[in-house]
Design a protein around this motif. Sequence first.
Motif, PDB file in Angstrom:
ATOM      1  N   TYR A   1     105.946 106.090 111.687  1.00 45.86           N
ATOM      2  CA  TYR A   1     107.354 106.451 111.933  1.00 45.86           C
ATOM      3  C   TYR A   1     108.412 106.568 111.271  1.00 45.86           C
ATOM      4  N   GLY A   2     107.805 106.789 109.676  1.00 43.68           N
ATOM      5  CA  GLY A   2     108.540 107.036 108.778  1.00 43.68           C
ATOM      6  C   GLY A   2     109.698 105.735 108.436  1.00 43.68           C
ATOM      7  N   MET A   3     109.147 104.851 108.520  1.00 46.91           N
ATOM      8  CA  MET A   3     110.079 103.395 108.185  1.00 46.91           C
ATOM      9  C   MET A   3     109.307 102.704 106.971  1.00 46.91           C
ATOM     10  N   GLU A   4     110.051 101.805 106.436  1.00 48.65           N
ATOM     11  CA  GLU A   4     109.810 100.772 105.461  1.00 48.65           C
ATOM     12  C   GLU A   4     108.881  99.914 106.082  1.00 48.65           C
ATOM     13  N   ALA A   5     107.853  99.108 105.332  1.00 47.65           N
ATOM     14  CA  ALA A   5     106.985  98.298 106.041  1.00 47.65           C
ATOM     15  C   ALA A   5     107.694  97.168 106.307  1.00 47.65           C
ATOM     16  N   GLU A   6     108.715  96.591 105.404  1.00 45.79           N
ATOM     17  CA  GLU A   6     109.535  95.349 105.985  1.00 45.79           C
ATOM     18  C   GLU A   6     110.485  95.783 107.170  1.00 45.79           C
ATOM     19  N   GLN A   7     110.851  96.800 107.441  1.00 44.48           N
ATOM     20  CA  GLN A   7     111.484  97.326 108.660  1.00 44.48           C
ATOM     21  C   GLN A   7     110.752  97.327 109.931  1.00 44.48           C
ATOM     22  N   VAL A   8     109.503  97.674 109.603  1.00 45.30           N
ATOM     23  CA  VAL A   8     108.366  97.644 110.873  1.00 45.30           C
ATOM     24  C   VAL A   8     108.166  96.085 111.047  1.00 45.30           C
ATOM     25  N   LYS A   9     107.863  95.354 109.994  1.00 46.01           N
ATOM     26  CA  LYS A   9     107.813  93.719 110.344  1.00 46.01           C
ATOM     27  C   LYS A   9     108.925  93.115 111.070  1.00 46.01           C
ATOM     28  N   ALA A  10     110.314  93.506 110.940  1.00 48.82           N
ATOM     29  CA  ALA A  10     111.404  92.827 111.300  1.00 48.82           C
ATOM     30  C   ALA A  10     111.268  93.322 112.754  1.00 48.82           C
ATOM     31  N   ALA A  11     111.006  94.555 113.199  1.00 55.73           N
ATOM     32  CA  ALA A  11     110.626  95.278 114.439  1.00 55.73           C
ATOM     33  C   ALA A  11     109.881  94.573 115.410  1.00 55.73           C
ATOM     34  N   ALA A  12     108.663  94.493 114.714  1.00 59.38           N
ATOM     35  CA  ALA A  12     107.463  94.144 115.463  1.00 59.38           C
ATOM     36  C   ALA A  12     106.663  92.716 114.965  1.00 59.38           C
ATOM     37  N   PRO A  13     106.991  91.646 115.557  1.00 63.44           N
ATOM     38  CA  PRO A  13     106.361  90.384 115.156  1.00 63.44           C
ATOM     39  C   PRO A  13     104.949  90.450 114.939  1.00 63.44           C
ATOM     40  N   ALA A  14     104.749  89.743 113.924  1.00 65.58           N
ATOM     41  CA  ALA A  14     103.075  89.781 113.579  1.00 65.58           C
ATOM     42  C   ALA A  14     102.425  89.554 114.850  1.00 65.58           C
ATOM     43  N   GLU A  15     102.771  88.173 115.639  1.00 65.17           N
ATOM     44  CA  GLU A  15     101.859  87.823 116.875  1.00 65.17           C
ATOM     45  C   GLU A  15     101.847  88.840 117.980  1.00 65.17           C
ATOM     46  N   ASP A  16     102.910  90.035 118.148  1.00 63.01           N
ATOM     47  CA  ASP A  16     102.756  91.027 119.021  1.00 63.01           C
ATOM     48  C   ASP A  16     101.966  91.871 118.369  1.00 63.01           C
ATOM     49  N   VAL A  17     101.972  92.416 117.203  1.00 64.83           N
ATOM     50  CA  VAL A  17     100.949  93.246 116.435  1.00 64.83           C
ATOM     51  C   VAL A  17      99.329  92.824 116.794  1.00 64.83           C
ATOM     52  N   LYS A  18      99.408  91.490 116.286  1.00 63.78           N
ATOM     53  CA  LYS A  18      97.886  90.985 116.443  1.00 63.78           C
ATOM     54  C   LYS A  18      97.589  91.120 117.948  1.00 63.78           C
ATOM     55  N   THR A  19      98.307  90.877 118.945  1.00 57.72           N
ATOM     56  CA  THR A  19      97.873  90.904 120.425  1.00 57.72           C
ATOM     57  C   THR A  19      97.385  92.185 120.719  1.00 57.72           C
ATOM     58  N   THR A  20      98.171  93.332 120.015  1.00 50.87           N
ATOM     59  CA  THR A  20      97.870  94.713 120.387  1.00 50.87           C
ATOM     60  C   THR A  20      96.497  94.951 119.933  1.00 50.87           C
ATOM     61  N   LEU A  21      96.293  94.585 118.664  1.00 56.39           N
ATOM     62  CA  LEU A  21      94.962  94.799 117.798  1.00 56.39           C
ATOM     63  C   LEU A  21      93.834  94.095 118.582  1.00 56.39           C
ATOM     64  N   LEU A  22      94.169  93.012 119.033  1.00 58.78           N
ATOM     65  CA  LEU A  22      92.966  91.916 119.622  1.00 58.78           C
ATOM     66  C   LEU A  22      92.609  92.684 121.019  1.00 58.78           C
ATOM     67  N   ARG A  23      93.573  93.316 121.694  1.00 59.90           N
ATOM     68  CA  ARG A  23      93.456  94.094 122.901  1.00 59.90           C
ATOM     69  C   ARG A  23      92.601  95.470 122.592  1.00 59.90           C
ATOM     70  N   ARG A  24      93.208  96.096 121.653  1.00 61.01           N
ATOM     71  CA  ARG A  24      92.300  97.321 121.307  1.00 61.01           C
ATOM     72  C   ARG A  24      90.761  96.985 120.838  1.00 61.01           C
ATOM     73  N   LYS A  25      90.568  95.848 119.982  1.00 63.98           N
ATOM     74  CA  LYS A  25      89.340  95.609 119.715  1.00 63.98           C
ATOM     75  C   LYS A  25      88.368  95.263 121.095  1.00 63.98           C
ATOM     76  N   ALA A  26      89.066  94.348 121.854  1.00 64.94           N
ATOM     77  CA  ALA A  26      88.570  94.030 123.334  1.00 64.94           C
ATOM     78  C   ALA A  26      88.233  95.266 124.025  1.00 64.94           C
ATOM     79  N   MET A  27      89.009  96.132 124.003  1.00 63.47           N
ATOM     80  CA  MET A  27      88.671  97.458 124.761  1.00 63.47           C
ATOM     81  C   MET A  27      87.441  98.275 124.174  1.00 63.47           C
ATOM     82  N   GLY A  28      87.188  98.076 122.672  1.00 65.82           N
ATOM     83  CA  GLY A  28      86.379  98.713 122.045  1.00 65.82           C
ATOM     84  C   GLY A  28      84.940  98.124 122.350  1.00 65.82           C
ATOM     85  N   VAL A  29      84.993  96.801 122.734  1.00 73.38           N
ATOM     86  CA  VAL A  29      83.773  96.151 123.096  1.00 73.38           C
ATOM     87  C   VAL A  29      83.321  96.592 124.255  1.00 73.38           C
ATOM     88  N   VAL A  30      84.199  96.619 125.221  1.00 80.22           N
ATOM     89  CA  VAL A  30      83.920  96.950 126.643  1.00 80.22           C
ATOM     90  C   VAL A  30      83.456  98.453 126.735  1.00 80.22           C
TER      91      VAL A  30
END
Length: 467
Positions: free
Chosen positions: A387-416
Amino acid sequence: MNVKSKEKQENSAIELVIEVGAEEFEAAVDKVYRKNRKNIAVPGFRKGHAPRKIIEGMYGSGVFYEDAIDELYPNAYAQAVEQEGLDPVAYPKVEVLEVGKDGFTFKALVTVKPEYKIGEYKGLAASKEEVNITDEDVENELKPFIQRATRLVNVEREAKEGDTVLIDFEGFDNGVPFEGGKGENYALELGSHSFIPGFEEGVVGLKPGDEKDLDVTFPEDYSPELAGKAVVFKIKVHEVKEPQAPVVDDEFAKDVSEFDTLEEFRKDLAEKLRDRREHAAEHAFEDAVTDALIGVLEVELPEAMVDFRADQVLQEYADRFERQGLPFQQYLQMTGQTLDAMKEQAKAAAEHQIKSEMALDAVAEAERLEISEEELADEYKSLAEQYGMEAEQVKAAAPAEDVKTTLLRRKAMGVVKENVKAVKPKKAAKKSAKKDVEEEGASAEEAPKKKTASRAKKGTSKVGEAE
């Protein structure tokens, strides 16, 4: 704030009775008085200068209570659910039980996430389309390039379907010209069906210089002033042009692409078409896997939870149109849809979203999946680049817990998906309403945006309303 009682109710609800003390309530009442006194006229005082006691004497001691409650209860509710360790998934139903100078007490019915469990998620069957590219497919990919390179050439012969004619025309109703029925040097493609039935057919056979009076009848579903009327169009043909397609060879490939030969160009078109179809097939496969996974999920969703998510889906849908410069109400008018109908579609999408999230969360828990700090950092880096943003901007816009949840669900889908049995689809099915709305709404992996505090946790519905 003090939680007087906490009782479990049916439909995954918890009833809290919460009280706010005298000191806090008095401060809120005084704040409301100071905010509103400028709008209150009291005889004998300049507007905005009447003492609070005088106003309360005129209008009653509780004149400021309702606004003071509205000022305090959202924060009191948020503190209460945090203190009790609750995770609301819907707007609370709030009811004031008592209010007076010593404070107020209210009841909040809090909907929480229901209990759920996943069945056997390994070995599920899901349809997967096999991607094949035929010579006919490649020819269809070539057609737009051929059409753009096709020229219109003047011919001295009778016009036929597929030709473009340059005409003057004027329509008459009982000998009187009617509004919107006249055109000069109008380029009309015969066979395009852009005019009323019978018009284009009546021009077929005319040559340059020909004139004709053409009798046609407007359709019954046309505009009221002309619907069903028999009229006459006076037509004069200036030019007849036929489409002249280019020779599709290496020179054509050079003109319309970056390639030197037609073979290279066709190969590139085939590869790009394959990529698109494989991408679409993979998305469809993942949808099928998700549906199969939801099929082994055991849960009873509370209606309030679905309604709350449906409001979010619909709001995201409206926001998308607003960002594109189209007010949502205008979109509804253009498409002939109603807000109620859209809400029903959004509810179907909401239920599907909630169940898919629960199912993937259950798989992640069963597999004891985790997200490392390295994986989190890589995802932030990927989002920043995307998205052409600075890393800190992304972190401010997308909290770590939300990103981790998305990644966990992506991993879970991979398992299935790794353990799913792919089967050939029986036939193409129409997209369901839930998919239509989900695709229009913003997805979890779109551009990161600032996450605001959940209204479910804040309880920002109006007192007395059942959201």
